[in-house]
Design an enzyme around this catalytic site. Structure first.
Site, mmCIF file in Angstrom:
data_model
loop_
_atom_site.group_PDB
_atom_site.id
_atom_site.type_symbol
_atom_site.label_atom_id
_atom_site.label_comp_id
_atom_site.label_asym_id
_atom_site.label_seq_id
_atom_site.Cartn_x
_atom_site.Cartn_y
_atom_site.Cartn_z
ATOM 1 N N ASP A 55 0.881 -1.212 0.006
ATOM 2 C CA ASP A 55 -0.179 0.025 -0.004
ATOM 3 C C ASP A 55 0.878 0.956 0.211
ATOM 4 O OD1 ASP A 55 0.876 -0.209 2.557
ATOM 5 O OD2 ASP A 55 -0.862 -0.059 3.469
ATOM 6 N N SER A 56 2.262 1.116 0.102
ATOM 7 C CA SER A 56 3.140 2.204 -0.140
ATOM 8 C C SER A 56 3.002 2.681 -1.562
ATOM 9 C CB SER A 56 4.555 1.530 0.233
ATOM 10 O OG SER A 56 5.030 0.561 -0.668
ATOM 11 N N ASP A 94 -1.196 -6.314 -0.799
ATOM 12 C CA ASP A 94 -1.377 -5.701 0.542
ATOM 13 C C ASP A 94 -2.698 -5.210 0.623
ATOM 14 O OD1 ASP A 94 0.013 -4.808 2.962
ATOM 15 O OD2 ASP A 94 1.005 -3.289 1.942
ATOM 16 N N LYS A 124 -1.267 -9.386 2.577
ATOM 17 C CA LYS A 124 -0.522 -8.954 3.890
ATOM 18 C C LYS A 124 -1.553 -8.015 4.505
ATOM 19 C CE LYS A 124 3.020 -5.828 3.892
ATOM 20 N NZ LYS A 124 2.315 -4.747 4.909
ATOM 21 N N GLU A 126 -1.628 -5.455 8.472
ATOM 22 C CA GLU A 126 -0.807 -4.828 9.449
ATOM 23 C C GLU A 126 -1.548 -5.148 10.771
ATOM 24 O OE1 GLU A 126 -0.311 -0.628 8.794
ATOM 25 O OE2 GLU A 126 0.713 -1.239 7.148
ATOM 26 N N GLU A 193 8.960 -4.416 10.937
ATOM 27 C CA GLU A 193 9.454 -3.284 10.408
ATOM 28 C C GLU A 193 9.738 -2.226 11.441
ATOM 29 O OE1 GLU A 193 6.569 -1.239 7.564
ATOM 30 O OE2 GLU A 193 7.866 0.616 7.619
HETATM 31 O O1 KIV Z 1 3.368 -1.047 1.817
HETATM 32 C C1 KIV Z 1 4.685 -1.605 1.987
HETATM 33 O O2 KIV Z 1 5.531 -1.217 0.916
HETATM 34 C C2 KIV Z 1 5.149 -2.340 2.920
HETATM 35 C C3 KIV Z 1 6.581 -3.017 3.176
HETATM 36 C C4 KIV Z 1 7.327 -1.579 3.668
HETATM 37 C C5 KIV Z 1 6.774 -3.921 3.657
HETATM 38 O O3 KIV Z 1 4.178 -2.932 3.680
#
Ligand code: KIV
Length: 299
Positions: A55-56, A94, A124, A126, A193
């Site tokens: 989600d970055s 994500d 993934k 959080e 992280e």
């Molecule tokens: O969204 C992302 O890029 C991440 C990584 C930093 C693991 O969650």
């Protein structure tokens, strides 16, 4: 499992059991983010094991200030693009903010869409103990889940900024317990992280599932970085990341050279970049257009 051949097209597909085998034999797992087809293809060709559509994408590509605004529809759009670029790497999608927090049902629906519509092989999310019911339900439904603890970008305002987590005993103990709880709930791997390296080492030794660190030191089972940080496309320079290229500079120089060539009429040239046509066709074009012939019926 046999050692992987890293030549494009010949390498063995990375699977979740393969990641466990890598942990067992002490082979570090390489993971990177990607957000589009051409960069995913490059990561795959480079032999990266896991590609995360993080989600970055919110900060790196879409211009948002944080990861909070990115939507599931936007994540699906980028996940589909990355899917088209991958052959070997495991694709993890994500779950963005508010696509799994509301309920277990919402988590199943969002994760299911990342697999079904996006082509992800795993998702993934959080959080620690508080998301274990989601992880358990997803795992039961056959949706593999990678956990993510430590600095949680989706909660960055609550955490007071991007700072190292787990330096104090209570916080460190909570992270260790979170790691074990996520493993018990069925997570197949954990992103750690921005936590102190000795804590990351302890967590890695305490769980059977692979840990993938970012800003968590060298003792994790694997490492993940954001694509734009690795190739020098982001403005930020982070202690936890390593730049392997300065692509922003290279691209800007290329664009300046292109602009100068256009302004100076050096590009395009007739010889190199243009297409010709028969001279007699051109000659005829310079004459008045011939009258259409009357048809045989006398029209
Ligand atoms: O969204 C992302 O890029 C991440 C990584 C930093 C693991 O969650």
């Amino acid at each position: 499992m046999a050692a992987r051949d890293e030549k494009p097209g010949k390498a063995e597909k990375v699977t979740i059991p393969a990641l466990f085998e890598m942990k067992a034999r002490g082979e570090p797992i390489s993971m990177i983010t990607a957000y589009d087809c051409p960069t995913a293809r490059l990561a795959d060709r480079a032999g990266i094991d896991v590609v995360l559509v993080g989600d970055s994408v919110a900060n790196t590509v879409l211009g948002y200030e944080s990861t909070v605004p990115v939507t599931l529809e936007e994540m699906l759009h980028h996940t589909r693009a990355v899917r088209r670029g991958l052959r070997r790497a495991l694709l993890v999608g994500d779950l963005p903010f508010l696509s799994y927090q509301v309920s277990v049902e919402q988590a199943i629906e969002s994760a299911g869409r990342l697999l079904k519509e996006g082509g992800a092989e795993a998702v993934k999310l959080e959080g620690g103990e508080e998301v274990c019911d989601r992880v358990e339900a997803l795992d039961k439904m056959g949706i593999p889940v990678m956990g993510h603890i430590g600095l949680l970008p989706q909660r960055v305002s609550r955490l007071g900024g991007y700072r190292v987590q787990g330096r104090e005993e209570a916080e460190a103990r909570r992270l260790l317990n979170d790691a074990k709880a996520l493993e018990d709930a069925g997570a197949f791997a954990l992103v750690l992280e921005l936590i102190p390296w000795p804590l990351a080492k302890l967590i890695t030794e305490s769980v059977k599932i692979p840990t993938i660190g970012i800003g968590a030191g060298p003792h994790c089972d694997g490492q993940v970085l954001v694509f734009h940080d690795v190739v020098g496309l982001s403005e930020r320079k982070l202690r936890m990341a390593k730049r392997y290229a300065e692509l922003a500079e290279t691209i800007e120089n290329a664009l300046r050279a292109y602009r100068d060539d256009v302004k100076q009429r050096r590009f395009p040239t007739v010889e190199e970049h243009s297409f010709s046509m028969p001279a007699e066709v051109l000659d005829r074009l310079r004459l008045p257009e011939p009258e259409p012939k009357p048809s045989e019926e006398g029209g």
